[in-house]
Structure formats: C-alpha cells, structure tokens
Scaffold this motif. Sequence first.
Motif, short mmCIF file in Angstrom:
data_model
loop_
_atom_site.label_atom_id
_atom_site.label_comp_id
_atom_site.label_asym_id
_atom_site.label_seq_id
_atom_site.Cartn_x
_atom_site.Cartn_y
_atom_site.Cartn_z
N PHE A 66 0.85 -1.20 0.00
CA PHE A 66 0.00 0.00 0.00
C PHE A 66 0.88 1.25 0.00
O PHE A 66 1.97 1.25 0.58
CB PHE A 66 -0.89 0.04 1.24
N THR A 67 0.38 2.30 -0.62
CA THR A 67 1.08 3.59 -0.62
C THR A 67 0.08 4.70 -0.31
O THR A 67 -0.94 4.84 -1.00
CB THR A 67 1.74 3.86 -1.97
N ILE A 68 0.38 5.47 0.71
CA ILE A 68 -0.45 6.61 1.07
C ILE A 68 0.17 7.87 0.49
O ILE A 68 1.39 8.00 0.43
CB ILE A 68 -0.60 6.72 2.61
N SER A 69 -0.68 8.79 0.05
CA SER A 69 -0.20 10.07 -0.46
C SER A 69 -1.32 11.09 -0.30
O SER A 69 -2.46 10.74 0.02
CB SER A 69 0.24 9.96 -1.92
N ARG A 70 -0.97 12.34 -0.51
CA ARG A 70 -1.96 13.39 -0.39
C ARG A 70 -1.65 14.52 -1.35
O ARG A 70 -0.49 14.74 -1.72
CB ARG A 70 -2.02 13.92 1.05
N ALA A 73 -3.47 20.62 -2.37
CA ALA A 73 -4.06 21.62 -3.26
C ALA A 73 -5.51 21.29 -3.63
O ALA A 73 -6.29 22.18 -3.94
CB ALA A 73 -3.23 21.74 -4.54
N VAL A 74 -5.84 20.00 -3.60
CA VAL A 74 -7.20 19.58 -3.92
C VAL A 74 -7.85 18.84 -2.75
O VAL A 74 -8.86 18.15 -2.93
CB VAL A 74 -7.23 18.70 -5.19
N ASN A 75 -7.27 19.01 -1.56
CA ASN A 75 -7.87 18.46 -0.33
C ASN A 75 -8.17 16.97 -0.44
O ASN A 75 -9.24 16.50 -0.02
CB ASN A 75 -9.17 19.20 0.02
N THR A 76 -7.22 16.22 -0.98
CA THR A 76 -7.49 14.80 -1.22
C THR A 76 -6.37 13.92 -0.69
O THR A 76 -5.19 14.22 -0.85
CB THR A 76 -7.69 14.53 -2.72
N LEU A 77 -6.79 12.85 -0.06
CA LEU A 77 -5.91 11.80 0.45
C LEU A 77 -6.12 10.57 -0.41
O LEU A 77 -7.25 10.28 -0.83
CB LEU A 77 -6.28 11.50 1.90
N TYR A 78 -5.04 9.83 -0.64
CA TYR A 78 -5.11 8.64 -1.48
C TYR A 78 -4.54 7.43 -0.74
O TYR A 78 -3.70 7.57 0.15
CB TYR A 78 -4.29 8.83 -2.76
N LEU A 79 -5.00 6.26 -1.15
CA LEU A 79 -4.39 5.01 -0.71
C LEU A 79 -4.36 4.07 -1.90
O LEU A 79 -5.40 3.57 -2.33
CB LEU A 79 -5.15 4.37 0.45
N GLN A 80 -3.16 3.87 -2.45
CA GLN A 80 -2.97 2.92 -3.53
C GLN A 80 -2.74 1.55 -2.93
O GLN A 80 -1.80 1.37 -2.15
CB GLN A 80 -1.79 3.33 -4.41
N MET A 81 -3.58 0.60 -3.28
CA MET A 81 -3.51 -0.73 -2.70
C MET A 81 -3.22 -1.74 -3.81
O MET A 81 -4.05 -1.92 -4.71
CB MET A 81 -4.82 -1.08 -2.00
N ASN A 82 -2.07 -2.36 -3.75
CA ASN A 82 -1.66 -3.36 -4.72
C ASN A 82 -1.54 -4.73 -4.07
O ASN A 82 -1.48 -4.83 -2.84
CB ASN A 82 -0.32 -2.97 -5.36
N SER A 83 -1.49 -5.75 -4.89
CA SER A 83 -1.32 -7.13 -4.39
C SER A 83 -2.31 -7.43 -3.27
O SER A 83 -1.94 -7.95 -2.21
CB SER A 83 0.11 -7.36 -3.92
#
Length: 128
Positions: A68-72, A75-85
């Motif tokens: 998993f990779t977390i990022s934010r 500028a667009v008030n957004t949080l992400y969570l990339q979930m692989n495998s």
Amino acid sequence: QVQLVESGGGSVQAGGSLRLFCTGSGLTFGEYIMGWFRQAPGKEREGVSCISWSGGVTYYADSVKGRFTISRDNAVNTLYLQMNSLKPEDTGMYYCAAAPRQMLTYKIGLGPKIYKYWGQGTQVTVSS
C-alpha cells in the motif's frame, strides 16, 4: 462543518489493485495529519497508514507495508491510498480520518485516539 468522503472501494480478486480517495471539506486540509483505518466484520478497527500534514512522513501497518502507498494532494484536499497485491484479509470497510497537526510517530499515527474527524467509509472486498 467538516466532511471527509471516501470513494474508490469495490470488489476485486486477490492480487488486484484499488485506489481509495478521501476528499475533505470544511477544514484546512494541509494542517491535518491524515490516516486510513479499516474494519473487518467482527474485528476491531485497525490503523492501516498515516501521513503527516506535509506528506513528508508516512507510516504503514506491517500487514500492508510494501503493498500500500499513502499520499496526499493538499491543493485539492485529497488523500489517497494505492492498494496493490490485495489479499482476502484486506477485506473491510476503509475509513479516512483527520487529526490536528501534532507530533507524529508510528504508534500515534496508527492509533485512533488523535483523530478528530472521520469519514463514513468505503467497502473493499477481496475474493480468493
């Protein structure tokens, strides 16, 4: 009124990928630590990952590290969570949460106590 809205959940087969989104409103997004938590049926909510207000510091639960990779993007008030495998044990409701800016450590960031605001969750289901 602060709102955190998650999206991006769904059903995938083991080995697949999903990307979760969390959009915040009503708060100065860049002043908050952000975290992802998940809860499987019959289990306690657990911390998955967290990220400092600037994005420079991240922590992951051992169970997702390397997948998993977390990022934010403040500028667009957004949080992400990339979930692989993805694995069947990743199944659960995923929540994002916001904590006021403070000292961040692995233990603090992956525990629920510091988080003031929570989203309603997005369901992730991984089949074998």
